[in-house]
Design a protein around this motif. Structure first.
Motif, PDB file in Angstrom:
ATOM      1  N   ALA A  68       1.781  22.511  23.971  1.00 33.70           N
ATOM      2  CA  ALA A  68       2.200  21.131  24.187  1.00 33.70           C
ATOM      3  C   ALA A  68       1.800  20.256  22.999  1.00 33.70           C
ATOM      4  CB  ALA A  68       1.590  20.600  25.479  1.00 33.70           C
ATOM      5  N   GLU A  69       0.634  20.501  22.440  1.00 35.31           N
ATOM      6  CA  GLU A  69       0.216  19.775  21.232  1.00 35.31           C
ATOM      7  C   GLU A  69       1.190  20.021  20.090  1.00 35.31           C
ATOM      8  OE1 GLU A  69      -4.620  19.182  21.186  1.00 35.31           O
ATOM      9  OE2 GLU A  69      -3.754  20.861  20.089  1.00 35.31           O
ATOM     10  N   THR A  70       1.606  21.268  19.930  1.00 30.85           N
ATOM     11  CA  THR A  70       2.547  21.606  18.861  1.00 30.85           C
ATOM     12  C   THR A  70       3.846  20.841  19.043  1.00 30.85           C
ATOM     13  OG1 THR A  70       1.598  23.811  18.557  1.00 30.85           O
ATOM     14  CG2 THR A  70       3.845  23.485  17.785  1.00 30.85           C
ATOM     15  N   ALA A  71       4.338  20.771  20.279  1.00 29.76           N
ATOM     16  CA  ALA A  71       5.557  20.004  20.551  1.00 29.76           C
ATOM     17  C   ALA A  71       5.353  18.530  20.224  1.00 29.76           C
ATOM     18  CB  ALA A  71       5.971  20.186  22.003  1.00 29.76           C
ATOM     19  N   ALA A  72       4.190  17.983  20.588  1.00 27.89           N
ATOM     20  CA  ALA A  72       3.908  16.579  20.305  1.00 27.89           C
ATOM     21  C   ALA A  72       3.864  16.309  18.799  1.00 27.89           C
ATOM     22  CB  ALA A  72       2.593  16.173  20.955  1.00 27.89           C
ATOM     23  N   VAL A  73       3.297  17.264  18.052  1.00 28.83           N
ATOM     24  CA  VAL A  73       3.215  17.119  16.598  1.00 28.83           C
ATOM     25  C   VAL A  73       4.605  17.174  15.971  1.00 28.83           C
ATOM     26  CG1 VAL A  73       2.470  18.333  14.502  1.00 28.83           C
ATOM     27  CG2 VAL A  73       0.850  17.952  16.372  1.00 28.83           C
ATOM     28  N   LEU A  74       5.458  18.081  16.453  1.00 27.62           N
ATOM     29  CA  LEU A  74       6.785  18.265  15.870  1.00 27.62           C
ATOM     30  C   LEU A  74       7.788  17.219  16.324  1.00 27.62           C
ATOM     31  CD1 LEU A  74       7.132  22.159  16.090  1.00 27.62           C
ATOM     32  CD2 LEU A  74       6.857  20.782  14.009  1.00 27.62           C
ATOM     33  N   CYS A  75       7.460  16.506  17.396  1.00 28.44           N
ATOM     34  CA  CYS A  75       8.405  15.537  17.977  1.00 28.44           C
ATOM     35  C   CYS A  75       7.769  14.159  18.106  1.00 28.44           C
ATOM     36  CB  CYS A  75       8.880  16.021  19.345  1.00 28.44           C
ATOM     37  SG  CYS A  75       9.614  17.664  19.330  1.00 28.44           S
ATOM     38  N   VAL A 122      -7.309  22.229  14.256  1.00 25.83           N
ATOM     39  CA  VAL A 122      -7.408  23.406  13.388  1.00 25.83           C
ATOM     40  C   VAL A 122      -6.154  23.538  12.530  1.00 25.83           C
ATOM     41  CG1 VAL A 122      -7.490  25.943  13.398  1.00 25.83           C
ATOM     42  CG2 VAL A 122      -9.069  24.627  14.819  1.00 25.83           C
ATOM     43  N   LYS A 123      -4.996  23.293  13.106  1.00 30.27           N
ATOM     44  CA  LYS A 123      -3.759  23.322  12.315  1.00 30.27           C
ATOM     45  C   LYS A 123      -3.832  22.326  11.168  1.00 30.27           C
ATOM     46  CE  LYS A 123      -0.569  24.767  16.039  1.00 30.27           C
ATOM     47  NZ  LYS A 123      -1.520  24.919  17.163  1.00 30.27           N
ATOM     48  N   ALA A 124      -4.423  21.167  11.448  1.00 29.82           N
ATOM     49  CA  ALA A 124      -4.507  20.120  10.431  1.00 29.82           C
ATOM     50  C   ALA A 124      -5.368  20.533   9.246  1.00 29.82           C
ATOM     51  CB  ALA A 124      -5.054  18.834  11.046  1.00 29.82           C
ATOM     52  N   GLU A 125      -6.278  21.469   9.462  1.00 33.10           N
ATOM     53  CA  GLU A 125      -7.147  21.957   8.385  1.00 33.10           C
ATOM     54  C   GLU A 125      -6.550  23.175   7.680  1.00 33.10           C
ATOM     55  OE1 GLU A 125      -9.911  20.707   7.184  1.00 33.10           O
ATOM     56  OE2 GLU A 125     -10.008  19.025   8.594  1.00 33.10           O
ATOM     57  N   ALA A 292      -2.046  14.709  13.446  1.00 33.16           N
ATOM     58  CA  ALA A 292      -0.668  15.155  13.634  1.00 33.16           C
ATOM     59  C   ALA A 292       0.059  15.300  12.302  1.00 33.16           C
ATOM     60  CB  ALA A 292       0.077  14.180  14.536  1.00 33.16           C
ATOM     61  N   HIS A 293      -0.176  14.362  11.386  1.00 30.63           N
ATOM     62  CA  HIS A 293       0.493  14.407  10.083  1.00 30.63           C
ATOM     63  C   HIS A 293       0.136  15.683   9.326  1.00 30.63           C
ATOM     64  CE1 HIS A 293       2.293  12.864   6.391  1.00 30.63           C
ATOM     65  NE2 HIS A 293       1.199  13.244   5.760  1.00 30.63           N
ATOM     66  N   ALA A 294      -1.147  16.008   9.303  1.00 33.77           N
ATOM     67  CA  ALA A 294      -1.577  17.211   8.582  1.00 33.77           C
ATOM     68  C   ALA A 294      -1.128  18.482   9.293  1.00 33.77           C
ATOM     69  CB  ALA A 294      -3.101  17.209   8.426  1.00 33.77           C
ATOM     70  N   GLU A 300       5.609  22.708   9.548  1.00 37.57           N
ATOM     71  CA  GLU A 300       6.904  22.622   8.872  1.00 37.57           C
ATOM     72  C   GLU A 300       7.005  23.624   7.734  1.00 37.57           C
ATOM     73  OE1 GLU A 300       7.232  18.471   7.944  1.00 37.57           O
ATOM     74  OE2 GLU A 300       8.119  17.991   9.915  1.00 37.57           O
ATOM     75  N   ARG A 301       5.881  23.938   7.079  1.00 41.83           N
ATOM     76  CA  ARG A 301       5.915  24.993   6.068  1.00 41.83           C
ATOM     77  C   ARG A 301       6.302  26.332   6.696  1.00 41.83           C
ATOM     78  NH1 ARG A 301       0.753  22.571   4.550  1.00 41.83           N
ATOM     79  NH2 ARG A 301       1.161  20.996   2.954  1.00 41.83           N
ATOM     80  N   MET A 302       5.801  26.577   7.896  1.00 41.87           N
ATOM     81  CA  MET A 302       6.163  27.794   8.608  1.00 41.87           C
ATOM     82  C   MET A 302       7.650  27.779   8.970  1.00 41.87           C
ATOM     83  SD  MET A 302       4.942  29.087  12.408  1.00 41.87           S
ATOM     84  CE  MET A 302       5.818  27.743  13.251  1.00 41.87           C
ATOM     85  N   LEU A 303       8.114  26.697   9.568  1.00 41.80           N
ATOM     86  CA  LEU A 303       9.502  26.627  10.017  1.00 41.80           C
ATOM     87  C   LEU A 303      10.482  26.681   8.849  1.00 41.80           C
ATOM     88  CD1 LEU A 303       9.105  23.903  12.784  1.00 41.80           C
ATOM     89  CD2 LEU A 303       9.440  26.355  13.116  1.00 41.80           C
ATOM     90  N   ALA A 304      10.050  26.226   7.682  1.00 42.45           N
ATOM     91  CA  ALA A 304      10.927  26.240   6.506  1.00 42.45           C
ATOM     92  C   ALA A 304      11.231  27.666   6.025  1.00 42.45           C
ATOM     93  CB  ALA A 304      10.306  25.439   5.365  1.00 42.45           C
ATOM     94  N   LEU A 305      10.406  28.628   6.464  1.00 37.67           N
ATOM     95  CA  LEU A 305      10.658  30.019   6.055  1.00 37.67           C
ATOM     96  C   LEU A 305      11.874  30.600   6.756  1.00 37.67           C
ATOM     97  CD1 LEU A 305       7.037  31.472   5.972  1.00 37.67           C
ATOM     98  CD2 LEU A 305       8.466  30.819   4.036  1.00 37.67           C
TER      99      LEU A 305
END
Length: 306
Positions: A68-75, A122-125, A292-294, A300-305
């Motif tokens: 859910a956090e990932t969805a919030a970050v992406l949306c 952790v994703k932000a780091e 969220a920004h980080a 997005e680097r992952m999704l860009a692959l």
């Protein structure tokens, strides 16, 4: 619950979903009843892509907190609801932002690959995220001369090492549910169903992976099953995937390597809780904007692959 009451509940959810301009996303490990009423089911990568593309105003995420956090970050700007706040992930809790920052200081100049089964902090780091479906591709995309730290799942990281030949520094995290899928359990199931291929998730131990015929994400298991001539397949991951496999492959039999591979947190969400979430808009999942920004950059680097 009677069949009449269940039908009324499902109808009410459909009404609320339309009123709220909502979409329901469900992970492959959710209860059968939840998967049946979801707009989309999938693994972490499939759902991340769905979340990033949706135009819905409300996202009801039937999974665990980090999803859910990932969805919030992406949306950003969308309302993301988690029907049960207790739906956490033990693996994600095995590392926090402060621990990762300290680890990075011990490895100056290293790149950090972060499995999506982790908190937004952790994703932000991290430099780039991965899922079990694309972890190999993500690591292969990184410069060969840079040290790579992999968090938090040591077993997924080990699988990537074996497949790529690249040395990674692994955080000692793990999934308790997948640890219950053992090489001994695989051998016992093979004895019951000789000739049936064994598919296991890369969160399993290396011993279990070595005993299997294929190591795949849940989405990968679905694709393998649809293309396999086998009439019976042995599945080594959380048992919720058996419903989707059966739906997509009528006439084939899917047997869990062990009945014990059940994640209690994935089973917390029910139809009643989804209805309540849509009625009361509970429970909203938010991430501080700087975090969220980080985290969004790593995702997005992952999704860009691709």
């Amino acid at each position: 619950m009677s069949e009449t009451a269940r039908d009324a509940l499902i109808e009410r959810i459909a009404e609320l979903k339309q009123q709220r301009h909502a979409v329901i996303l469900a992970h492959n490990y959710q209860r059968e009843e939840v998967q049946r009423i979801a707009d989309y089911t999938g693994d972490s990568l499939e759902l991340a892509r769905r979340a990033a593309r949706t135009t819905a105003e409300v996202i009801v995420f039937c999974g665990v907190t980090f999803m859910a956090e990932t969805a919030a970050v992406l949306c950003p700007g969308r309302l993301v609801l988690l029907p049960d706040l207790r739906s956490g992930c033990p693996m994600a809790d095995m590392i926090d932002g402060a621990q990762l920052r300290a680890w990075k200081q011990e490895h100056p100049g290293a790149l950090v690959v972060c499995y999506v089964n982790s908190t937004a902090e952790v994703k932000a780091e991290s430099d780039i995220c991965c899922t079990s479906a694309n972890a190999i591709e993500v690591v292969q995309s990184l410069p060969a001369d840079r040290e790579v730290l992999f968090v938090p799942d040591q077993y997924l990281g080990g699988h990537v090492q074996r497949q790529t030949g690249r040395s990674l520094v692994l955080w000692p995290g793990f999934c308790p549910t997948h640890q219950r899928i053992t090489a001994e359990a695989i051998a016992a199931r093979r004895a019951e169903y000789p000739g049936a291929p064994v598919l296991v998730h890369p969160e399993c131990t290396p011993e279990a992976a070595a005993a299997a015929d294929a190591v795949l994400s849940t989405g990968g298991m679905c694709r393998y099953a649809s293309g396999s001539p086998a009439s019976t397949l042995l599945i080594g991951t959380e048992t919720g995937i058996l419903f989707r496999l059966g739906q997509e492959n009528p006439g084939k039999r899917f047997v869990p390597v062990t009945e014990d591979a059940v994640c209690p947190n994935m089973k917390r969400i029910t139809l009643e809780k989804i209805r309540h979430a849509l009625e009361e808009l509970t429970h909203p999942i938010t991430v501080p904007e700087d975090t969220a920004h980080a985290a969004r950059a790593a995702l997005e680097r992952m999704l860009a692959l691709g």
